[in-house]
Design a protein around this motif. Structure first.
Motif, short mmCIF file in Angstrom:
data_model
loop_
_atom_site.label_atom_id
_atom_site.label_comp_id
_atom_site.label_asym_id
_atom_site.label_seq_id
_atom_site.Cartn_x
_atom_site.Cartn_y
_atom_site.Cartn_z
N GLN A 17 98.17 71.71 25.66
CA GLN A 17 97.99 70.92 26.64
C GLN A 17 98.57 70.85 28.03
O GLN A 17 97.91 70.48 28.99
CB GLN A 17 98.40 69.31 25.80
CG GLN A 17 97.81 69.29 24.51
CD GLN A 17 96.05 68.72 24.89
OE1 GLN A 17 95.74 68.41 25.98
NE2 GLN A 17 95.53 69.06 23.89
N ALA A 18 99.72 71.25 27.91
CA ALA A 18 100.51 71.55 29.48
C ALA A 18 99.87 72.43 30.25
O ALA A 18 99.68 72.13 31.48
CB ALA A 18 101.94 71.91 29.11
N GLN A 19 99.09 73.57 29.82
CA GLN A 19 98.38 74.70 30.36
C GLN A 19 97.11 73.78 30.88
O GLN A 19 96.89 74.18 32.07
CB GLN A 19 97.93 75.72 29.62
CG GLN A 19 97.31 76.85 30.40
CD GLN A 19 98.25 77.42 31.47
OE1 GLN A 19 99.39 77.61 31.39
NE2 GLN A 19 97.45 77.48 32.64
N ALA A 20 96.27 73.35 29.97
CA ALA A 20 95.15 72.57 30.56
C ALA A 20 95.22 71.46 31.57
O ALA A 20 94.45 71.43 32.46
CB ALA A 20 94.33 72.14 29.25
N LEU A 25 95.17 69.69 37.29
CA LEU A 25 96.01 68.92 38.34
C LEU A 25 96.14 70.04 39.60
O LEU A 25 96.65 69.49 40.36
CB LEU A 25 97.29 68.47 37.82
CG LEU A 25 97.10 67.21 36.83
CD1 LEU A 25 98.36 66.63 36.41
CD2 LEU A 25 96.20 66.12 37.58
N ASN A 26 96.09 71.50 38.97
CA ASN A 26 96.33 72.36 39.94
C ASN A 26 97.79 72.46 40.34
O ASN A 26 98.10 72.46 41.66
CB ASN A 26 95.20 72.29 41.36
CG ASN A 26 95.34 73.81 42.15
OD1 ASN A 26 95.69 74.83 41.55
ND2 ASN A 26 95.41 73.67 43.25
N ILE A 183 97.66 58.48 33.93
CA ILE A 183 96.75 57.96 34.83
C ILE A 183 96.38 58.73 35.95
O ILE A 183 97.26 58.97 36.83
CB ILE A 183 97.54 56.60 35.15
CG1 ILE A 183 97.96 55.73 33.96
CG2 ILE A 183 96.54 55.91 36.21
CD1 ILE A 183 98.87 54.75 34.34
N PHE A 184 95.00 59.19 35.88
CA PHE A 184 94.60 60.06 36.86
C PHE A 184 94.11 59.34 38.04
O PHE A 184 93.29 58.32 37.97
CB PHE A 184 93.42 61.09 36.74
CG PHE A 184 94.14 62.21 35.76
CD1 PHE A 184 94.89 63.27 36.28
CD2 PHE A 184 94.20 62.05 34.44
CE1 PHE A 184 95.29 64.27 35.58
CE2 PHE A 184 94.83 62.95 33.53
CZ PHE A 184 95.31 64.20 34.26
#
Length: 184
Positions: A17-20, A25-26, A183-184
């Motif tokens: 999940q952290a990688q994705a 979010l770049n 929250i994006f």
């Protein structure tokens, strides 16, 4: 400025999940395991020190891991945003990180706890098929996690920084829930 710390038991999906999320979010995904391997591969001063512990079968000491994290968080790409995965693992490391972030003027971090029941993570880890992943070893790792790392949940909850996400869902559902709480 997204600064996230991922917590959760082994097999909860933190790394995935952290990688994705970092890719989405770049921003840098800072895995302590990865920076440790990279430092050893590049034979940096800290990497050579770490290699000596690894070669003798010992755990890399907290201070050395903290030094690696400090070095990584001071790099230009980590100035404004990052996801930290695999650190802190203990309350003492969390206190160190809090002081470090204050010193380098990086605040506003939030902590994502990916929670999943033991039976679920045991099944996931067994399904990976790694030779060192047998049920006894996995349950021992979970015990160590509960003893050493789980107190971080209360540490960050007390500081109003904790977001808990149900890790007992499909990868896509966890990603979706993460995006909602962040929250994006």
């Amino acid at each position: 400025m997204t600064r996230l710390i991922f917590l959760g038991p082994p097999g909860a999906g933190k790394g995935t999940q952290a990688q994705a999320l970092a890719e989405h979010l770049n921003i840098p995904h800072i895995s302590t395991g990865e920076i440790l391997r990279q430092a050893m591969k590049e034979q940096t001063h800290l990497g050579i020190k770490a290699q000596n512990y690894v070669n003798s079968g010992e755990l890399v000491p907290d201070q050395l891991v903290q030094d690696l994290v400090q070095e990584r968080l001071n790099q230009p790409d980590a100035e404004n945003a990052w996801i930290l995965d695999g650190f802190p693992r203990k309350v003492t490391q969390a206190a160190f990180l809090e002081e470090l972030l204050e010193t380098i003027h990086q605040s506003g971090e939030r902590v994502v706890n990916l929670d999943a029941p033991d039976d679920v993570v045991v099944a996931r880890l067994l399904a990976r098929g790694r030779k060192d992943d047998n049920e006894e070893v996995i349950r021992r790792r979970l015990e160590v996690y509960r003893d050493e790392t789980a107190p971080l949940i209360n540490y960050y909850r007390d500081r109003q920084k904790l977001l808990t996400v149900n890790g007992n869902q499909s990868q896509e559902e966890v990603t979706s829930e993460l995006q909602k709480v962040i929250i994006f």
